[in-house]
Design a protein around this motif. Sequence first.
Motif, PDB file in Angstrom:
ATOM      1  N   GLU A 145      28.499  -3.748 -24.267  1.00  0.00           N
ATOM      2  CA  GLU A 145      27.764  -3.823 -23.001  1.00  0.00           C
ATOM      3  C   GLU A 145      27.062  -2.442 -22.998  1.00  0.00           C
ATOM      4  O   GLU A 145      27.342  -1.542 -23.008  1.00  0.00           O
ATOM      5  N   ALA A 146      26.008  -2.724 -22.583  1.00  0.00           N
ATOM      6  CA  ALA A 146      24.849  -1.691 -22.403  1.00  0.00           C
ATOM      7  C   ALA A 146      25.294  -0.882 -21.174  1.00  0.00           C
ATOM      8  O   ALA A 146      25.262  -1.462 -20.078  1.00  0.00           O
ATOM      9  N   GLN A 147      25.678   0.565 -21.444  1.00  0.00           N
ATOM     10  CA  GLN A 147      25.938   1.163 -20.267  1.00  0.00           C
ATOM     11  C   GLN A 147      25.821   2.738 -20.305  1.00  0.00           C
ATOM     12  O   GLN A 147      25.459   3.497 -21.329  1.00  0.00           O
ATOM     13  N   VAL A 148      25.774   3.361 -19.044  1.00  0.00           N
ATOM     14  CA  VAL A 148      25.750   5.057 -19.324  1.00  0.00           C
ATOM     15  C   VAL A 148      27.213   5.248 -18.567  1.00  0.00           C
ATOM     16  O   VAL A 148      27.622   4.706 -17.443  1.00  0.00           O
ATOM     17  N   ASN A 191      24.699   3.995 -24.596  1.00  0.00           N
ATOM     18  CA  ASN A 191      24.671   3.404 -25.725  1.00  0.00           C
ATOM     19  C   ASN A 191      23.696   2.685 -26.140  1.00  0.00           C
ATOM     20  O   ASN A 191      23.758   1.717 -26.859  1.00  0.00           O
ATOM     21  N   MET A 192      22.457   2.891 -25.460  1.00  0.00           N
ATOM     22  CA  MET A 192      21.364   1.988 -25.647  1.00  0.00           C
ATOM     23  C   MET A 192      20.254   2.645 -26.400  1.00  0.00           C
ATOM     24  O   MET A 192      18.994   1.996 -26.346  1.00  0.00           O
ATOM     25  N   ASN A 193      20.470   3.871 -27.032  1.00  0.00           N
ATOM     26  CA  ASN A 193      19.560   4.630 -27.877  1.00  0.00           C
ATOM     27  C   ASN A 193      18.327   4.956 -26.976  1.00  0.00           C
ATOM     28  O   ASN A 193      17.197   4.850 -27.422  1.00  0.00           O
ATOM     29  N   HIS A 194      18.463   5.440 -25.943  1.00  0.00           N
ATOM     30  CA  HIS A 194      17.287   5.863 -24.859  1.00  0.00           C
ATOM     31  C   HIS A 194      17.181   7.057 -25.271  1.00  0.00           C
ATOM     32  O   HIS A 194      17.897   8.150 -25.485  1.00  0.00           O
TER      33      HIS A 194
END
Lengths: 112, 112
Positions: free
Chosen positions: A1-4, A26-29
């Motif tokens: 799950e994409a999250q901060v 975990n979104m490689n931002h």
Amino acid sequence: EAQVTQNPRYLITVTGKKLTVTCSQNMNHEYMSWYRQDPGLGLRQIYYSMNVEVTDKGDVPEGYKVSRKEKRNFPLILESPSPNQTSLYFCASSRPLNEKLFFGSGTQLSVL
Amino acid sequence: RKEVEQDPGPFNVPEGATVAFNCTYSNSASQSFFWYRQDCRKEPKLLMSVYSSGNEDGRFTAQLNRASQYISLLIRDSKLSDSATYLCVVNLLKGGGNKLTFGTGTQLKVEL
């Protein structure tokens, strides 16, 4: 799950005791940022980072430090907290700045 | 003058009503605009981006007026679940870089 992910969710400390609030995405931002939110003042930017090893001051950087040694992590450091840093803190990340900003769930900090 | 200004409200409206919020910004070079929703003490979440031609997402309509430097959010057929604070966010050019600036938010309370 994409999250901060921000930790801790709640923190009570005393004046002068160094603390770190962690933030990981975990979104490689590329872009990450810290905000504080106070009643009547809204969200104010503390520091932001456009990429690894690139950080810059926001509107209210005094009393805070950050580092960006890895793309996923952007910790907020209070070397000597004071009561006026009692606030609700949010970490956020995004890809190019014009896109959706993802926020962590917040850290409520109380400095006694 | 604040860079981004919103009426703090609260706007108390009955269920089913139509309500509109405005947000003004001071920098004519602002590039992009957003509306975020924030529930009490929780993280802000993107509601919608605001495009020059205006855009609609279900009951929500966003408009941009560059000449008068304001954006608006219209909510039709208000639901109890729309009760929240709505944050206007503007991407301002500052010091040669992009920077997101948040308004202080407009509080909406939808009542039976």
